[in-house]
Design a protein around this motif. Structure first.
Motif, PDB file in Angstrom:
ATOM      1  N   ILE A 126       0.851  -1.241   0.057  1.00 42.81           N
ATOM      2  CA  ILE A 126       0.070  -0.039  -0.099  1.00 42.81           C
ATOM      3  C   ILE A 126       0.517   1.116   0.095  1.00 42.81           C
ATOM      4  O   ILE A 126       0.713   2.120  -0.762  1.00 42.81           O
ATOM      5  CB  ILE A 126      -1.127   0.000   0.977  1.00 42.81           C
ATOM      6  N   VAL A 127       1.852   1.298   0.701  1.00 42.84           N
ATOM      7  CA  VAL A 127       2.861   2.424   0.746  1.00 42.84           C
ATOM      8  C   VAL A 127       3.584   2.470  -0.753  1.00 42.84           C
ATOM      9  O   VAL A 127       3.535   3.788  -0.948  1.00 42.84           O
ATOM     10  CB  VAL A 127       3.931   2.115   1.837  1.00 42.84           C
ATOM     11  N   ASP A 128       3.697   1.382  -1.301  1.00 46.76           N
ATOM     12  CA  ASP A 128       4.565   1.701  -2.471  1.00 46.76           C
ATOM     13  C   ASP A 128       3.445   2.296  -3.641  1.00 46.76           C
ATOM     14  O   ASP A 128       3.581   2.840  -4.456  1.00 46.76           O
ATOM     15  CB  ASP A 128       4.856   0.060  -3.202  1.00 46.76           C
ATOM     16  N   ASN A 129       2.189   1.497  -3.537  1.00 44.23           N
ATOM     17  CA  ASN A 129       0.888   2.028  -4.389  1.00 44.23           C
ATOM     18  C   ASN A 129       1.037   3.630  -4.118  1.00 44.23           C
ATOM     19  O   ASN A 129       0.802   4.429  -5.262  1.00 44.23           O
ATOM     20  CB  ASN A 129      -0.284   1.407  -4.102  1.00 44.23           C
ATOM     21  N   ASN A 130       1.035   4.140  -2.980  1.00 43.01           N
ATOM     22  CA  ASN A 130       0.809   5.531  -2.630  1.00 43.01           C
ATOM     23  C   ASN A 130       1.986   6.377  -3.403  1.00 43.01           C
ATOM     24  O   ASN A 130       1.897   7.456  -3.879  1.00 43.01           O
ATOM     25  CB  ASN A 130       0.893   5.938  -1.303  1.00 43.01           C
ATOM     26  N   ARG A 131       3.279   6.162  -3.133  1.00 41.44           N
ATOM     27  CA  ARG A 131       4.507   6.617  -3.740  1.00 41.44           C
ATOM     28  C   ARG A 131       4.154   6.469  -5.340  1.00 41.44           C
ATOM     29  O   ARG A 131       4.567   7.543  -6.047  1.00 41.44           O
ATOM     30  CB  ARG A 131       5.733   5.557  -3.528  1.00 41.44           C
ATOM     31  N   PHE A 132       3.994   5.324  -5.789  1.00 42.98           N
ATOM     32  CA  PHE A 132       3.653   5.403  -7.225  1.00 42.98           C
ATOM     33  C   PHE A 132       2.747   6.378  -7.835  1.00 42.98           C
ATOM     34  O   PHE A 132       2.876   7.110  -8.914  1.00 42.98           O
ATOM     35  CB  PHE A 132       3.089   3.986  -7.770  1.00 42.98           C
ATOM     36  N   LEU A 133       1.460   6.417  -7.238  1.00 44.23           N
ATOM     37  CA  LEU A 133       0.680   7.131  -7.703  1.00 44.23           C
ATOM     38  C   LEU A 133       0.792   8.800  -7.451  1.00 44.23           C
ATOM     39  O   LEU A 133       0.622   9.573  -8.225  1.00 44.23           O
ATOM     40  CB  LEU A 133      -0.888   7.065  -7.018  1.00 44.23           C
ATOM     41  N   LYS A 134       1.646   8.911  -6.267  1.00 41.46           N
ATOM     42  CA  LYS A 134       2.227  10.405  -6.074  1.00 41.46           C
ATOM     43  C   LYS A 134       3.027  10.983  -7.282  1.00 41.46           C
ATOM     44  O   LYS A 134       3.160  11.919  -7.659  1.00 41.46           O
ATOM     45  CB  LYS A 134       2.752  10.472  -4.702  1.00 41.46           C
ATOM     46  N   ALA A 135       4.030   9.857  -7.490  1.00 42.10           N
ATOM     47  CA  ALA A 135       4.878  10.247  -8.848  1.00 42.10           C
ATOM     48  C   ALA A 135       3.995  10.439 -10.044  1.00 42.10           C
ATOM     49  O   ALA A 135       4.573  11.434 -10.752  1.00 42.10           O
ATOM     50  CB  ALA A 135       5.785   8.984  -8.882  1.00 42.10           C
ATOM     51  N   VAL A 136       3.072   9.786 -10.370  1.00 43.13           N
ATOM     52  CA  VAL A 136       2.045   9.933 -11.439  1.00 43.13           C
ATOM     53  C   VAL A 136       1.561  11.396 -11.571  1.00 43.13           C
ATOM     54  O   VAL A 136       1.695  12.120 -12.600  1.00 43.13           O
ATOM     55  CB  VAL A 136       1.090   8.856 -11.662  1.00 43.13           C
ATOM     56  N   THR A 137       1.064  11.646 -10.249  1.00 46.21           N
ATOM     57  CA  THR A 137       0.264  12.894 -10.363  1.00 46.21           C
ATOM     58  C   THR A 137       1.281  14.185 -10.526  1.00 46.21           C
ATOM     59  O   THR A 137       1.088  15.122 -10.832  1.00 46.21           O
ATOM     60  CB  THR A 137      -0.420  13.138  -9.279  1.00 46.21           C
ATOM     61  N   GLU A 138       2.587  13.986  -9.706  1.00 48.54           N
ATOM     62  CA  GLU A 138       3.569  15.167  -9.712  1.00 48.54           C
ATOM     63  C   GLU A 138       4.272  15.434 -10.973  1.00 48.54           C
ATOM     64  O   GLU A 138       4.274  16.486 -11.475  1.00 48.54           O
ATOM     65  CB  GLU A 138       4.623  14.822  -8.757  1.00 48.54           C
ATOM     66  N   ASP A 139       4.777  14.272 -11.548  1.00 46.90           N
ATOM     67  CA  ASP A 139       5.645  14.531 -12.844  1.00 46.90           C
ATOM     68  C   ASP A 139       5.507  13.447 -13.725  1.00 46.90           C
ATOM     69  O   ASP A 139       6.233  13.323 -14.658  1.00 46.90           O
ATOM     70  CB  ASP A 139       7.068  15.078 -12.501  1.00 46.90           C
ATOM     71  N   ARG A 140       4.783  12.467 -13.470  1.00 47.59           N
ATOM     72  CA  ARG A 140       4.774  11.027 -14.222  1.00 47.59           C
ATOM     73  C   ARG A 140       6.028  10.212 -14.185  1.00 47.59           C
ATOM     74  O   ARG A 140       6.099   9.256 -14.963  1.00 47.59           O
ATOM     75  CB  ARG A 140       4.467  11.558 -15.787  1.00 47.59           C
ATOM     76  N   ALA A 141       6.945  10.684 -13.528  1.00 43.72           N
ATOM     77  CA  ALA A 141       8.368  10.228 -13.421  1.00 43.72           C
ATOM     78  C   ALA A 141       8.216   8.796 -12.251  1.00 43.72           C
ATOM     79  O   ALA A 141       8.372   9.220 -10.920  1.00 43.72           O
ATOM     80  CB  ALA A 141       9.645  10.941 -13.018  1.00 43.72           C
ATOM     81  N   ILE A 142       8.076   7.715 -12.621  1.00 44.11           N
ATOM     82  CA  ILE A 142       7.931   6.561 -11.588  1.00 44.11           C
ATOM     83  C   ILE A 142       8.835   6.006 -11.098  1.00 44.11           C
ATOM     84  O   ILE A 142       8.903   5.396 -10.016  1.00 44.11           O
ATOM     85  CB  ILE A 142       6.648   5.658 -12.178  1.00 44.11           C
ATOM     86  N   GLY A 143      10.018   6.130 -11.687  1.00 48.34           N
ATOM     87  CA  GLY A 143      11.150   5.496 -11.181  1.00 48.34           C
ATOM     88  C   GLY A 143      11.198   4.196 -10.756  1.00 48.34           C
ATOM     89  O   GLY A 143      11.001   3.411 -11.649  1.00 48.34           O
ATOM     90  N   GLU A 144      11.401   3.912  -9.554  1.00 49.32           N
ATOM     91  CA  GLU A 144      11.661   2.605  -9.013  1.00 49.32           C
ATOM     92  C   GLU A 144      10.555   2.077  -8.324  1.00 49.32           C
ATOM     93  O   GLU A 144      10.598   1.091  -7.610  1.00 49.32           O
ATOM     94  CB  GLU A 144      13.183   2.342  -8.459  1.00 49.32           C
ATOM     95  N   THR A 145       9.417   2.738  -8.335  1.00 52.81           N
ATOM     96  CA  THR A 145       8.317   2.595  -7.602  1.00 52.81           C
ATOM     97  C   THR A 145       7.579   1.416  -8.141  1.00 52.81           C
ATOM     98  O   THR A 145       7.559   1.084  -9.249  1.00 52.81           O
ATOM     99  CB  THR A 145       7.325   3.747  -7.361  1.00 52.81           C
ATOM    100  N   TYR A 146       6.644   0.753  -7.378  1.00 52.77           N
ATOM    101  CA  TYR A 146       5.832  -0.462  -7.630  1.00 52.77           C
ATOM    102  C   TYR A 146       4.511   0.163  -7.552  1.00 52.77           C
ATOM    103  O   TYR A 146       4.064   0.869  -6.802  1.00 52.77           O
ATOM    104  CB  TYR A 146       6.023  -1.396  -6.753  1.00 52.77           C
ATOM    105  N   LEU A 147       3.456  -0.507  -8.402  1.00 49.61           N
ATOM    106  CA  LEU A 147       2.146  -0.456  -8.348  1.00 49.61           C
ATOM    107  C   LEU A 147       1.395  -1.945  -8.329  1.00 49.61           C
ATOM    108  O   LEU A 147       1.714  -2.748  -9.321  1.00 49.61           O
ATOM    109  CB  LEU A 147       1.560   0.111  -9.609  1.00 49.61           C
ATOM    110  N   ARG A 148       0.661  -2.189  -7.450  1.00 52.23           N
ATOM    111  CA  ARG A 148       0.107  -3.570  -7.295  1.00 52.23           C
ATOM    112  C   ARG A 148      -1.345  -3.379  -7.166  1.00 52.23           C
ATOM    113  O   ARG A 148      -2.026  -2.681  -6.443  1.00 52.23           O
ATOM    114  CB  ARG A 148       0.496  -4.327  -5.755  1.00 52.23           C
TER     115      ARG A 148
END
Length: 199
Positions: free
Chosen positions: A91-113
């Protein structure tokens, strides 16, 4: 419920596949549900949505099915481990991923489950996710998935994979995506082929 821990993996028997280019899909919409801010990707017969704690029982049940254990031994975990992973990582990773998408689309090494949810029953029937695969050289983002034996061979996993691929290329800075499947896992390799990956 206690499950046996298995640490062996079949990665050495996998085929490596690479996705490049545009893919045209018949799926309708992707949205962030404003009511409870849950990412939902709408597909034909299923939809994808972020993991929830109420998915844990079904997730554990599916990961104990023979066909899943045959190809994804490292998914075998106790309920206690799954609770810890969901609470502290997934859940923490999903939040990081979605934050990255909304900020600048740069997802880096984040995960989405994401869970695969049957539109007919509303039931959690599998998962379709994306993250970094350490066994591949960069760019090493992959898509990975699994489905209950009760819903296999109905096209749901292909719909899920295509829906997530479309979402990733339309909403993130992703330029290349990988998929890995054990060469003996014929259904998984068919999903990869139907999703536009090139060997």
């Amino acid at each position: 419920m206690i499950f046996q821990k298995i640490v062996q993996c079949l990665a050495d028997q996998a085929s490596y596949i690479d996705f490049r280019g545009d893919i045209k899909l018949a799926y309708r919409d992707t949205k962030l549900d404003s009511t409870n801010e849950v990412l939902t990707i709408n597909c034909q017969d299923i939809f994808l949505r972020e993991y929830r704690f109420e998915d844990l029982d079904e997730l554990c049940t599916i990961t104990q099915q023979a066909e899943v254990l045959k190809f994804l031994l490292w998914w075998n975990a106790t309920m206690e481990q799954r609770i810890d992973w969901m609470e502290n990582y997934e859940i923490v990773d999903n939040n990081r991923f979605l934050k990255a998408v909304t900020e600048d689309r740069a997802i880096g090494e984040t995960y989405l489950r994401l869970g695969i949810i049957s539109k007919e029953t509303g039931k959690f029937i599998g998962w379709c996710s994306t993250g970094i695969q350490d066994k591949l050289p960069p760019p090493n983002r992959e898509i990975f998935y699994g489905i209950s034996e009760h819903y296999a061979n109905k096209g749901y996993t292909t719909q899920a994979a295509q829906g997530l691929i479309k979402y990733l290329f339309e909403n993130t800075d992703l330029e290349e995506l990988n998929a890995i499947a054990d060469i003996r896992n014929i259904p998984s390799n068919k999903v990869i082929q139907k999703s536009g990956f090139e060997f």
